[in-house]
Structure formats: structure tokens, C-alpha cells
Design a protein around this motif. Structure first.
Motif, PDB file in Angstrom:
ATOM      1  N   THR A 318       0.836  -1.194   0.000  1.00 32.36           N
ATOM      2  CA  THR A 318       0.000   0.000   0.000  1.00 32.36           C
ATOM      3  C   THR A 318       0.875   1.250   0.000  1.00 32.36           C
ATOM      4  O   THR A 318       2.074   1.175   0.278  1.00 32.36           O
ATOM      5  N   PRO A 319       0.294   2.421  -0.280  1.00 33.25           N
ATOM      6  CA  PRO A 319       1.074   3.661  -0.156  1.00 33.25           C
ATOM      7  C   PRO A 319       1.661   3.851   1.234  1.00 33.25           C
ATOM      8  O   PRO A 319       2.773   4.367   1.376  1.00 33.25           O
ATOM      9  N   GLU A 320       0.943   3.417   2.268  1.00 34.58           N
ATOM     10  CA  GLU A 320       1.447   3.557   3.631  1.00 34.58           C
ATOM     11  C   GLU A 320       2.744   2.783   3.823  1.00 34.58           C
ATOM     12  O   GLU A 320       3.650   3.223   4.545  1.00 34.58           O
ATOM     13  N   MET A 321       2.858   1.623   3.197  1.00 32.52           N
ATOM     14  CA  MET A 321       4.077   0.837   3.301  1.00 32.52           C
ATOM     15  C   MET A 321       5.184   1.419   2.421  1.00 32.52           C
ATOM     16  O   MET A 321       6.327   1.578   2.845  1.00 32.52           O
ATOM     17  N   GLU A 322       4.832   1.736   1.201  1.00 31.89           N
ATOM     18  CA  GLU A 322       5.842   2.119   0.220  1.00 31.89           C
ATOM     19  C   GLU A 322       6.476   3.473   0.500  1.00 31.89           C
ATOM     20  O   GLU A 322       7.617   3.728   0.094  1.00 31.89           O
ATOM     21  N   ILE A 323       5.784   4.342   1.212  1.00 36.03           N
ATOM     22  CA  ILE A 323       6.359   5.657   1.474  1.00 36.03           C
ATOM     23  C   ILE A 323       7.637   5.552   2.312  1.00 36.03           C
ATOM     24  O   ILE A 323       8.528   6.390   2.213  1.00 36.03           O
ATOM     25  N   GLY A 324       7.761   4.480   3.084  1.00 35.98           N
ATOM     26  CA  GLY A 324       8.980   4.292   3.869  1.00 35.98           C
ATOM     27  C   GLY A 324      10.203   4.071   2.994  1.00 35.98           C
ATOM     28  O   GLY A 324      11.313   4.497   3.334  1.00 35.98           O
ATOM     29  N   ASP A 325      10.017   3.399   1.836  1.00 36.22           N
ATOM     30  CA  ASP A 325      11.135   3.182   0.921  1.00 36.22           C
ATOM     31  C   ASP A 325      11.620   4.515   0.354  1.00 36.22           C
ATOM     32  O   ASP A 325      12.829   4.776   0.286  1.00 36.22           O
ATOM     33  N   LEU A 326      10.667   5.344  -0.052  1.00 35.90           N
ATOM     34  CA  LEU A 326      11.031   6.668  -0.569  1.00 35.90           C
ATOM     35  C   LEU A 326      11.674   7.520   0.508  1.00 35.90           C
ATOM     36  O   LEU A 326      12.678   8.210   0.269  1.00 35.90           O
ATOM     37  N   ARG A 327      11.121   7.454   1.719  1.00 35.38           N
ATOM     38  CA  ARG A 327      11.680   8.245   2.814  1.00 35.38           C
ATOM     39  C   ARG A 327      13.126   7.841   3.091  1.00 35.38           C
ATOM     40  O   ARG A 327      13.965   8.677   3.435  1.00 35.38           O
ATOM     41  N   THR A 328      13.432   6.563   2.920  1.00 33.72           N
ATOM     42  CA  THR A 328      14.800   6.090   3.148  1.00 33.72           C
ATOM     43  C   THR A 328      15.762   6.686   2.132  1.00 33.72           C
ATOM     44  O   THR A 328      16.883   7.071   2.475  1.00 33.72           O
ATOM     45  N   VAL A 329      15.344   6.773   0.865  1.00 35.36           N
ATOM     46  CA  VAL A 329      16.198   7.398  -0.159  1.00 35.36           C
ATOM     47  C   VAL A 329      16.498   8.846   0.199  1.00 35.36           C
ATOM     48  O   VAL A 329      17.654   9.287   0.143  1.00 35.36           O
ATOM     49  N   PHE A 330      15.485   9.586   0.589  1.00 37.40           N
ATOM     50  CA  PHE A 330      15.706  10.990   0.905  1.00 37.40           C
ATOM     51  C   PHE A 330      16.480  11.163   2.210  1.00 37.40           C
ATOM     52  O   PHE A 330      17.204  12.149   2.382  1.00 37.40           O
TER      53      PHE A 330
END
Length: 354
Positions: A318-330
Motif C-alpha cells: 500500500t502507499p502507507e508501506m511504500e512511502i517508507g522506501d522513498l523516505r529512506t532514499v531521501f
């Protein structure tokens, strides 16, 4: 909720490499569950080519304007495969139609866009799956199970090295040949486009990231701000490790460094996602080779999405899960810039519980 045996009618936005090589083969394999009903691409010639290949009516079912296509009432799902900078605005426009969405990762070109994308399902009452295939891949799910079930004891630390050699592929028939990847108009370049997969795989295995500290080798090439990055991570389950990503060069020695997870009773080793074998080494000298089928993430994500639309199971990514991957990149980009440790996740969502 859809009828049990009903084929789901899909509209596709973006007919580039991701469609041709990743999504389309999976849809073909699942032709008993999905029907590609309309397609859209800004390149009219490419759109008509795919319209003919799919047996669509060129005048009725082929579009160059996705806003016109999405007005069709027969479409139930929209599969979005556009350049990263367009992911959020296109997803937001489609969400307003009330149709379910498959959105390629990352879910935005910035943390702010990703946060806005995360709110779309609740705001419009739709289902949205983020197509992060590493979370659906056989290899990372097998490794996740090995870690969770303590196949070789308690995980202690890991080392994960990935080399992609973006410059090697720029003049070939590859993803790297696309203009928007060579000259990205978003932060992080290849880190946000490619390394995010590897970070998603690590987060799928170990859960939420508590802290990270990163260093980078600056470069002038547009495709990535750094020729190489190295990241020390501590997950909320207290596993620590190092992730290195080298998009500007090659790794000629074989076997590759790959992913090595060191546990109290042995080690788990994945040379690279397409090798088809996970090696398990035990401290007592035993060795086990666990086979898997590479590149099954795209098929598995469509199976999960179909079942979710039928109410048979929950969406896995879900978006709730996947946003953590993006947050890790930033967080990696922030750590390199500020030369400091950065806290990533505030709560242990999706962490592996011991």
C-alpha cells in the motif's frame, strides 16, 4: 466489489519500457483475470502500435490524452507508468475518477508529493497499489521467511552491495537510454529510480529503519548526484548492516558481493536478484541451495491486486508501506549533505517481530 469471475478492465497510461518489458508480460500471463481495454501514450505512433498488437480499436481505444481516456465508464483500473516527476500529478488526476490505481514506484518525486499520494485512497475511496516488485519477488519473500523463522538463527548484521553501471547501459536498448532518466528533474536521480528497489527489499526483510548514516562520492553526470553511496543502517529490530550502491561503474569479479545476512547459526547469501538461487550456509558446514523463479514480482503483484479488488485478500504493498522506501532514499541524501545520522521511521510499522 467486483464479481468473482469478472475480468477487470484496465486502462494503461505510458507504453514505454516498463509496460513493454515488465507489466505487459504479466498481464498476458493473467489474461483470464485482466482485460486491457484502453491505452494512452503521448507518442501517437507507439500508442497505435500497441493498439494493433493488443487488438484494440485504434479510433475508440487508443489515446494520447489520459484525461480523456479516464472518462470511460467501463474502465475499472488504471495502470500508471510515467516518468517519476509525473507520478503524483497523474495519480491524483486519476484518483478523482474513482478508479482503482496501479502506480509505479516511487510514489512521488519528493517526500511532500509522496505524502500527498499516500492520502489519495482515503480521500477518494479507491484502492491503490504501489508496484514495488521487490516486495512481491520470490527471492525477497523467501529471504524474509528465512529471517522471520530463524532458519539460521537470529540475524545480526548484513552487507548488501549493488552495481548497476548506468553509463554502460545508456546507449543500449535499456531503461538507462531514456532521456528523463539520464537528465532527471527530481532529486536523487538513479538512487530514487533504481536503488529504491534494493532498499525496499531490505525493508521487506528487516522492517522499519531506525537510523542511517550515509556517504557519497559526488559526480557531475546528471543521472545520479553520486557515483557511489555507502549507507550504515540500523533497523528497529536492531539488525545493523551496510548497503552500498555503485551506479557509475562495474563489478567484474564473480561471484558478486551481493546480499549476505550473517546470523547466529550461519549465513544467507543472494548473489543478485536474477541468479535464481539463494545459498544458505550453516556454521556446522552444511550448505543448502534454495531455488526460485526470478522476475516474478510483476506477476505476483497483479495477482495480489486482483484478489484485493475481489475482496479476497488485503493489498500487500500500500502507499502507507511504500512511502517508507522513498523516505529512506531521501534520508540517505540528507545524511550525505548534512554529514550526520538521520532518523528514518518513527514507529516500527511492518517491522519483523522476533
Amino acid at each position: 466489489m467486483l464479481a468473482f469471475m469478472e475480468k477487470i478492465k484496465v486502462g494503461v497510461i505510458g507504453l514505454g519500457y516498463a509496460w513493454e518489458r515488465l507489466h505487459h508480460p504479466a498481464f498476458e500471463e493473467l489474461a483470464d483475470r485482466y482485460q486491457i481495454t484502453a491505452i494512452c501514450d503521448i507518442n501517437r505512433g507507439r500508442a497505435e502500435y500497441w493498439g494493433q498488437r493488443l487488438g484494440l480499436d485504434i479510433n475508440r481505444d487508443v489515446y494520447t490524452n489520459y484525461l480523456t481516456m479516464v472518462e470511460r465508464r467501463d474502465l475499472q483500473v488504471i495502470d500508471i507508468m510515467v516518468p517519476i516527476a509525473q507520478n503524483h500529478p497523474v495519480a491524483e488526476a486519476i484518483a478523482g475518477s474513482g478508479k482503482a490505481i496501479i502506480l509505479e514506484k516511487p510514489m512521488g518525486a519528493s517526500v511532500e508529493q509522496a505524502e500527498a499520494t499516500r492520502g489519495l485512497p482515503e480521500r477518494y475511496g479507491i484502492q491503490m497499489m504501489i508496484a514495488e516488485n521487490y516486495r512481491y519477488s520470490e527471492e525477497f519473500n523467501l529471504i524474509r521467511d528465512m529471517v522471520r523463522l530463524r532458519k539460521v538463527g537470529t540475524p545480526v548484521h548484513f552487507s548488501y552491495h549493488r552495481t548497476s553501471c548506468f553509463p554502460c547501459a545508456m546507449k543500449k536498448d535499456t531503461f538507462s537510454a531514456t532521456e528523463w532518466r539520464q537528465h532527471p528533474d527530481y532529486s536523487g536521480g538513479d538512487l530514487l529510480d533504481a536503488a529504491i528497489h534494493d532498499l525496499a527489499g531490505l525493508r521487506h526483510v528487516f522492517g522499519a529503519v531506525e537510523y542511517l548514516q550515509a556517504l557519497g562520492v559526488p559526480q557531475k553526470d546528471d543521472f545520479s548526484p553520486y557515483a557511489a553511496v555507502t549507507v550504515n543502517l540500523q533497523f528497529m529490530n536492531k539488525v545493523i548492516g551496510n548497503f552500498t550502491y555503485y551506479p557509475a561503474g562495474q563489478e567484474p569479479q564473480k561471484p558478486l558481493v551481493g546480499l549476505r545476512i550473517f546470523c547466529t547459526q550461519g549465513m544467507i547469501y543472494l548473489e543478485e536478484p536474477q541468479c535464481g538461487i539463494i545459498n544458505v550456509f550453516y556454521n556446522d558446514g552444511r550448505h543448502e541451495m534454495v531455488t526460485y523463479r526470478p522476475m516474478r514480482g510483476y506477476y505476483n503483484e497483479l495477482v495480489n491486486f486482483h484478489n484485493a479488488l475481489l475482496g479476497r485478500e488485503a493489498l500487500a504493498v500500500t502507499p502507507e508501506m511504500e512511502i517508507g522506501d522513498l523516505r529512506t532514499v531521501f534520508a540517505i541524501l540528507q545524511s550525505i549533505t548534512e554529514q550526520d545520522v538521520v532518523k528514518v521511521d518513527r514507529v516500527p510499522y511492518f517491522a519483523v517481530q522476533g
